[in-house]
Scaffold this motif. Structure first.
Motif, PDB file in Angstrom:
ATOM      1  N   UNK A 204      44.193  46.090  57.155  1.00 45.27           N
ATOM      2  CA  UNK A 204      43.508  45.994  55.871  1.00 45.27           C
ATOM      3  C   UNK A 204      44.521  46.396  54.806  1.00 45.27           C
ATOM      4  N   UNK A 205      44.790  45.509  53.861  1.00 48.53           N
ATOM      5  CA  UNK A 205      45.752  45.778  52.802  1.00 48.53           C
ATOM      6  C   UNK A 205      45.033  45.798  51.462  1.00 48.53           C
ATOM      7  N   UNK A 206      45.207  46.892  50.730  1.00 50.94           N
ATOM      8  CA  UNK A 206      44.695  46.975  49.362  1.00 50.94           C
ATOM      9  C   UNK A 206      45.924  47.100  48.475  1.00 50.94           C
ATOM     10  N   UNK A 207      46.286  45.993  47.816  1.00 50.87           N
ATOM     11  CA  UNK A 207      47.551  45.922  47.099  1.00 50.87           C
ATOM     12  C   UNK A 207      47.330  45.846  45.593  1.00 50.87           C
ATOM     13  N   UNK A 208      48.323  46.275  44.863  1.00 52.15           N
ATOM     14  CA  UNK A 208      48.219  46.300  43.405  1.00 52.15           C
ATOM     15  C   UNK A 208      48.388  44.925  42.785  1.00 52.15           C
ATOM     16  N   UNK A 209      48.434  44.885  41.476  1.00 49.92           N
ATOM     17  CA  UNK A 209      48.599  43.630  40.751  1.00 49.92           C
ATOM     18  C   UNK A 209      48.471  43.874  39.260  1.00 49.92           C
ATOM     19  N   UNK A 358      46.637  36.669  42.223  1.00 50.93           N
ATOM     20  CA  UNK A 358      45.300  37.219  42.102  1.00 50.93           C
ATOM     21  C   UNK A 358      45.377  38.730  41.875  1.00 50.93           C
ATOM     22  N   UNK A 359      44.726  39.235  40.837  1.00 48.44           N
ATOM     23  CA  UNK A 359      44.738  40.677  40.580  1.00 48.44           C
ATOM     24  C   UNK A 359      43.638  41.399  41.351  1.00 48.44           C
ATOM     25  N   UNK A 360      43.730  42.717  41.367  1.00 52.14           N
ATOM     26  CA  UNK A 360      42.659  43.518  41.958  1.00 52.14           C
ATOM     27  C   UNK A 360      41.381  43.401  41.138  1.00 52.14           C
ATOM     28  N   UNK A 361      41.522  43.267  39.833  1.00 48.39           N
ATOM     29  CA  UNK A 361      40.335  43.189  38.977  1.00 48.39           C
ATOM     30  C   UNK A 361      40.612  42.295  37.773  1.00 48.39           C
ATOM     31  N   UNK A 362      39.585  41.585  37.355  1.00 44.54           N
ATOM     32  CA  UNK A 362      39.569  40.913  36.057  1.00 44.54           C
ATOM     33  C   UNK A 362      38.519  41.616  35.212  1.00 44.54           C
ATOM     34  N   UNK A 363      38.939  42.097  34.052  1.00 44.02           N
ATOM     35  CA  UNK A 363      38.033  42.804  33.151  1.00 44.02           C
ATOM     36  C   UNK A 363      37.668  41.914  31.970  1.00 44.02           C
ATOM     37  N   UNK A 364      36.385  41.924  31.644  1.00 49.82           N
ATOM     38  CA  UNK A 364      35.882  41.184  30.488  1.00 49.82           C
ATOM     39  C   UNK A 364      35.131  42.164  29.596  1.00 49.82           C
ATOM     40  N   UNK A 384      35.270  41.820  39.624  1.00 45.84           N
ATOM     41  CA  UNK A 384      34.967  41.201  38.334  1.00 45.84           C
ATOM     42  C   UNK A 384      34.078  42.179  37.574  1.00 45.84           C
ATOM     43  N   UNK A 385      34.602  42.748  36.486  1.00 40.59           N
ATOM     44  CA  UNK A 385      33.961  43.889  35.829  1.00 40.59           C
ATOM     45  C   UNK A 385      33.774  43.604  34.346  1.00 40.59           C
ATOM     46  N   UNK A 386      32.589  43.904  33.850  1.00 48.18           N
ATOM     47  CA  UNK A 386      32.268  43.673  32.447  1.00 48.18           C
ATOM     48  C   UNK A 386      32.102  44.999  31.712  1.00 48.18           C
ATOM     49  N   UNK A 387      32.779  45.126  30.599  1.00 49.57           N
ATOM     50  CA  UNK A 387      32.656  46.269  29.677  1.00 49.57           C
ATOM     51  C   UNK A 387      32.982  47.614  30.324  1.00 49.57           C
ATOM     52  N   UNK A 388      33.905  47.601  31.267  1.00 56.59           N
ATOM     53  CA  UNK A 388      34.347  48.838  31.919  1.00 56.59           C
ATOM     54  C   UNK A 388      35.682  48.594  32.600  1.00 56.59           C
ATOM     55  N   UNK A 389      36.375  49.664  32.971  1.00 53.71           N
ATOM     56  CA  UNK A 389      37.623  49.550  33.730  1.00 53.71           C
ATOM     57  C   UNK A 389      37.673  50.622  34.816  1.00 53.71           C
ATOM     58  N   UNK A 390      38.426  50.368  35.845  1.00 53.67           N
ATOM     59  CA  UNK A 390      38.836  51.327  36.880  1.00 53.67           C
ATOM     60  C   UNK A 390      37.723  51.796  37.817  1.00 53.67           C
TER      61      UNK A 390
END
Length: 486
Positions: A204-209, A358-364, A384-390
Motif C-alpha cells: 500500500x503506497x500513500x504518496x505525495x503530490x 494525479x494529486x492526493x487531493x483536489x480542493x475546491x 475531492x474536498x470542498x471549502x476545506x484543506x488537509x
C-alpha cells in the motif's frame, strides 16, 4: 534479521487470533501515547520545532480516534461475510473469513510519525497481524522514544521498532514480508515497489503530490484565504495533503492576496519567526532545497520570503503571478510556500490540474454545486474536498476499516453436503454422458436480456424447487437413519 524472524515465529504461535488479545494490544497503543504525551510533544518540538497544539491535533488525537474505532469495531470487522446468494451454491454455505496476512512492515515519513506509524499499526493489530515499524531517521528524538516505549506496552515479539537510515531500510526490504505499507514520496515508493515485487509482496503506497486549489470567483474569499493558509502553513507546510498551488481567476488575484495578508497578520501578529505557532523544517538539507526553489521563482513574493538554513526556517510565504513552468510548479514543495497561478476561467484551471500527475487531493472553494461538480468530474485525485484543506488525512486506505482490509486476506470458505452430488452436481464426475450436458446447462446462470430486446431470461423455478425438495428429503432421510442406528 532477528526481529523479522521473531515476529514470524510469534505470529505462527497463533496468539493474535484471539479478539480479546487484539483489543488489549489496540488499547495499549492508545495508553502508550496518553501516558507519555508530554515526552512525545517534546520530541516533536525537538525534531520539527512543532507547537504542542499541532502535535495534539495532527498526531495524537488522530491516533486516539483510530484506537477507539478499532477497539469498538474489531468484532464486526472480523465477522465472516456472506457472499451474494446464488442457487448453485447456497447449500454449501459459502462465506468469506477475515484472516491476517502475517507480518506487516510499516514505513513512515518524518512529518507525522505518530499518526502515520501508529494508525496503520492499530489496523494491523485489529486484523491479527504481527508488525514491524520503521520510523524516519529524520525524527531521531521521536524514533528513539518510540523504540523505548513500544516494548513496554505491546507484545515485544509481535510488534517491534527498527531505527536507522537507508542501509537498515535496504536490508529490511530484502526480507519477505506479508504486506508493506509506505507513506512518503514517489521516488522511494518506486524502490519499495521494486523490492516488494521480488517476493510478490502486496503493498500500500500513500504518496505525495502537488495538490491544487480551484477557486470559484463567487466564493467567500476571506474564508478561502484562511483555510488555504492554515493548510499550507501548518507543520511548516510539511503535509502531503497540503494545498500546493492556488488556481484563481486573474481578475480576483489582487482580492485574494489582500485577504491573505489579513489572515497572515492574524496568524502571526508578531511575525512568524518568533511565533510559537509555527514549526520548522525537518533538516537543513530540506530547508536549502525549499530556499532554492523560492530563490529561482519568477513569481512575486507578497508575503514572507525570508529564510535561515541553519535554523531550519522558511517563513510562511505566498508568491503571486507564478507561471506554469516556474521552479515552484515542478516538484512537490513540501514546505510553507504557496504559489498563486492566475487563470482565465475554471476550464483553464481544470486543464492545468489534468496536465499534472494525479494529486492526493483536489480542493475546491465554491458554494456553487455546478462549479464543484465540474472540477471534480473532470479531474482525478485521492480526495475531492470542498471549502476545506488537509483534514481528510484521517480517512483513506491507511486508516480504520479500509486499512484493516489492506492487512486482511478474505479466505473463501464453504462446506458441501454429500446430497448435492445426488441432485445437482453429479455430472462433474467421469465418465461423462450426454445427459450430463443437459443437467449442467440447467443450472448454468442465464444471461441478461439481449440489448435492444425486452425479453427476459428463461426461468428454471421447477428445477430449483425439485433441487430444494430432494435436498430436504436427503437431510431428513439421513437424520432418520441416524436415529434408527442410535
Amino acid at each position: 534479521m532477528q526481529i523479522h524472524a521473531t515476529a514470524r515465529e510469534a505470529f505462527a504461535s497463533g496468539r493474535t487470533k484471539s479478539i480479546a488479545f487484539r483489543k488489549a494490544q489496540i488499547a495499549q497503543v492508545g495508553y502508550m501515547l496518553k501516558d507519555n504525551e508530554q515526552r512525545i510533544k517534546d520530541a516533536f518540538k525537538s525534531d520539527l520545532g512543532r507547537p504542542y497544539q499541532e502535535t495534539e491535533l495532527m498526531d495524537l488525537s488522530v491516533v486516539y480516534s483510530e484506537v477507539r474505532s478499532a477497539y469498538d469495531s474489531v468484532e464486526k470487522w472480523t465477522k465472516p461475510q456472506k457472499v451474494d446468494f446464488q442457487f448453485n451454491w447456497f447449500a454449501m454455505g459459502p462465506k468469506l473469513v477475515a484472516e491476517p496476512k502475517g507480518v506487516i512492515l510499516i514505513i513512515a515519513p518524518f512529518n507525522f510519525p505518530a499518526f502515520l506509524l501508529l494508525s496503520p499499526l492499530v489496523s494491523a493489530i485489529a486484523a491479527g497481524n504481527a508488525a514491524v515499524l520503521k520510523p524516519s531517521e529524520q525524527t531521531p528524538a521521536f524514533s528513539q522514544l518510540l523504540a523505548e516505549l513500544l516494548p513496554k506496552y505491546l507484545d515485544p515479539k509481535l510488534y517491534a521498532v527498527i531505527n536507522g537510515g537507508v542501509p537498515e531500510t535496504t536490508k529490511m526490504l530484502e526480507l519477505q514480508w506479508d504486506h508493506i505499507l509506505y507513506t512518503g514520496n514517489g521516488r522511494v515508493g518506486r524502490i519499495i515497489a521494486a523490492a516488494a515485487a521480488k517476493h510478490l509482496t502486496p503493498i500500500t503506497l500513500e504518496l505525495g503530490g502537488k495538490n491544487p486549489v480551484a477557486i470559484d470567483p463567487k466564493m467567500d474569499i476571506q474564508l478561502a484565504a484562511k483555510r488555504i493558509l492554515w493548510g499550507r502553513f501548518s507543520n511548516a507546510g510539511q503535509i502531503c495533503l497540503a494545498p500546493e498551488y492556488v488556481l484563481v481567476p486573474a481578475h480576483m488575484q489582487d482580492t485574494l492576496v489582500e485577504e491573505m495578508k489579513k489572515v497572515y497578520k492574524s496568524f502571526y501578529p508578531d511575525g512568524p519567526e518568533n511565533s510559537d505557532s509555527f514549526s520548522r523544517i525537518v533538516s537543513t538539507a530540506h530547508t536549502q532545497r525549499i530556499k532554492k526553489l523560492l530563490d529561482e521563482t519568477r513569481g512575486t513574493v507578497v508575503l514572507g520570503g525570508a529564510s535561515d538554513v541553519e535554523k531550519r526556517y522558511i517563513a510562511p510565504t505566498v508568491v503571486r503571478d507564478v507561471p506554469l513552468d516556474d521552479s515552484l510548479m515542478g516538484e512537490e514543495i513540501f514546505g510553507p510556500v504557496l504559489p498563486i497561478v492566475p487563470v482565465k476561467d475554471v476550464d483553464e484551471a481544470i486543464s492545468i490540474i489534468r496536465s499534472k500527475e494525479y494529486p492526493l487531493a483536489v480542493y475546491v472553494f465554491s458554494n456553487d454545486p455546478k462549479f464543484e461538480e465540474k472540477v471534480f468530474s473532470n479531474t482525478k485525485s485521492g480526495a475531492a474536498v470542498t471549502n476545506e484543506t488537509v483534514i481528510t488525512a484521517g480517512d483513506g486506505y491507511y486508516t480504520g476499516k479500509h486499512c484493516f482490509e489492506q492487512f486482511t486476506h478474505w479466505r473463501v470458505s464453504l462446506k458441501n453436503p454429500s446430497w448435492v452430488d445426488k441432485v445437482a452436481m453429479g455430472f462433474r464426475y467421469p465418465p461423462y454422458k450426454p445427459d450430463y450436458m443437459k443437467a449442467m446447462k440447467a443450472i448454468s446462470a442465464s444471461l441478461p436480456p439481449r440489448p435492444g430486446t425486452t425479453g427476459g431470461a428463461a426461468k428454471r423455478w421447477a428445477f430449483w424447487v425439485l433441487f430444494a425438495l430432494v435436498g430436504a428429503g436427503s437431510v431428513v432421510l439421513t437424520r432418520s437413519r441416524g436415529q434408527l442406528k442410535a
